[in-house]
Design a protein around this motif. Sequence first.
Motif, PDB file in Angstrom:
ATOM      1  N   PHE A  19      38.854  42.145  68.936  1.00  0.00           N
ATOM      2  CA  PHE A  19      37.603  42.904  69.038  1.00  0.00           C
ATOM      3  C   PHE A  19      36.531  42.095  69.757  1.00  0.00           C
ATOM      4  CE2 PHE A  19      33.340  43.466  67.158  1.00  0.00           C
ATOM      5  CZ  PHE A  19      33.034  44.692  67.739  1.00  0.00           C
ATOM      6  N   MET A  20      36.388  40.834  69.412  1.00  0.00           N
ATOM      7  CA  MET A  20      35.345  40.011  70.028  1.00  0.00           C
ATOM      8  C   MET A  20      35.620  39.802  71.516  1.00  0.00           C
ATOM      9  SD  MET A  20      33.083  39.613  67.787  1.00  0.00           S
ATOM     10  CE  MET A  20      32.038  38.419  68.638  1.00  0.00           C
ATOM     11  N   ASN A  23      34.645  43.069  73.069  1.00  0.00           N
ATOM     12  CA  ASN A  23      33.191  43.147  72.995  1.00  0.00           C
ATOM     13  C   ASN A  23      32.550  42.251  74.058  1.00  0.00           C
ATOM     14  OD1 ASN A  23      30.711  43.983  71.862  1.00  0.00           O
ATOM     15  ND2 ASN A  23      30.608  42.141  70.615  1.00  0.00           N
ATOM     16  N   MET A  27      30.152  43.432  77.139  1.00  0.00           N
ATOM     17  CA  MET A  27      28.824  42.816  77.194  1.00  0.00           C
ATOM     18  C   MET A  27      28.593  42.149  78.544  1.00  0.00           C
ATOM     19  SD  MET A  27      27.272  40.011  74.544  1.00  0.00           S
ATOM     20  CE  MET A  27      25.654  39.282  74.787  1.00  0.00           C
ATOM     21  N   LEU A 133      39.512  49.969  72.097  1.00  0.00           N
ATOM     22  CA  LEU A 133      38.923  49.700  70.778  1.00  0.00           C
ATOM     23  C   LEU A 133      39.547  50.525  69.649  1.00  0.00           C
ATOM     24  CD1 LEU A 133      35.083  49.111  71.201  1.00  0.00           C
ATOM     25  CD2 LEU A 133      36.782  47.574  70.228  1.00  0.00           C
ATOM     26  N   ALA A 145      32.134  48.890  64.476  1.00  0.00           N
ATOM     27  CA  ALA A 145      32.530  48.127  65.671  1.00  0.00           C
ATOM     28  C   ALA A 145      31.852  48.686  66.923  1.00  0.00           C
ATOM     29  CB  ALA A 145      34.045  48.163  65.835  1.00  0.00           C
ATOM     30  N   GLN A 149      29.143  46.804  69.256  1.00  0.00           N
ATOM     31  CA  GLN A 149      29.412  46.673  70.686  1.00  0.00           C
ATOM     32  C   GLN A 149      28.217  47.146  71.512  1.00  0.00           C
ATOM     33  OE1 GLN A 149      32.063  49.505  72.294  1.00  0.00           O
ATOM     34  NE2 GLN A 149      32.339  48.452  74.224  1.00  0.00           N
ATOM     35  N   GLN A 150      27.664  48.320  71.166  1.00  0.00           N
ATOM     36  CA  GLN A 150      26.509  48.841  71.900  1.00  0.00           C
ATOM     37  C   GLN A 150      25.314  47.907  71.784  1.00  0.00           C
ATOM     38  OE1 GLN A 150      26.210  51.701  73.820  1.00  0.00           O
ATOM     39  NE2 GLN A 150      28.428  51.863  73.648  1.00  0.00           N
ATOM     40  N   CYS A 152      25.329  44.635  71.299  1.00  0.00           N
ATOM     41  CA  CYS A 152      25.569  43.435  72.110  1.00  0.00           C
ATOM     42  C   CYS A 152      25.401  43.731  73.594  1.00  0.00           C
ATOM     43  CB  CYS A 152      26.965  42.894  71.830  1.00  0.00           C
ATOM     44  SG  CYS A 152      27.172  42.153  70.191  1.00  0.00           S
ATOM     45  N   GLN A 153      25.843  44.920  74.027  1.00  0.00           N
ATOM     46  CA  GLN A 153      25.722  45.271  75.438  1.00  0.00           C
ATOM     47  C   GLN A 153      24.267  45.294  75.879  1.00  0.00           C
ATOM     48  OE1 GLN A 153      27.748  48.999  75.870  1.00  0.00           O
ATOM     49  NE2 GLN A 153      29.781  48.085  75.961  1.00  0.00           N
TER      50      GLN A 153
END
Length: 204
Positions: A19-20, A23, A27, A133, A145, A149-150, A152-153
């Motif tokens: 996931f990271m 992500n 990002m 995802l 999640a 994600q949003q 961090c983006q």
Amino acid sequence: MMRTPHPFVEPSLLRDRPFMLLNGLAMAAHMINFTLLFLLPQLLVAVHALSLLETGLMIFPGALLSVLLARPLGRALKRSGTRRLLALSPWCIVAGNLLLAWLGLSVPWIAAPAYLLTIVGCTAVNACVADALPRQIPETRLGAALGLQQLCQFIGGAACAAVCGFALADKLSELSGAAFTPLFYGLVLLSLLIAAAGLQVRNH
């Protein structure tokens, strides 16, 4: 310290390597896209003395293309698979940023094809992440999640543009464009990191 049994962002998500990685890919793609949307108007107006209309016409085809790519990318994902597309698409971002680093200060119109290449790569990377995802994250954690994600983006995109703005602040008045070159090479480096991470997803 009070702890909730069901936090909005579970700590286990931050320890989830697949996931990271996904992500981080999304990002980084947003960081490049947001930063170019900030840098290109500055370059075209301050260095090449283009009008606001001409600057908009340089950037508009890329914005339009990002909308038109939705269906073709969906078909490409079904035909080629997420991992293959994620291994190939970052090289469009690399190519676009290399064009800007090499020719952006001397050839004004290069901004249009360079941004087109970049937006194709960024849109494809984000489509691949969105497709991957749900298969990586259990349904019970998928909402959290996607929210993380949003977040961090947008934080990454805004922060990268702000750092570039700070770097340009002292040199824009010179109209020489010298301050843009290291920034474009920095985006090339970030693009190469996306390409390397895309290969890691493919091999995961």
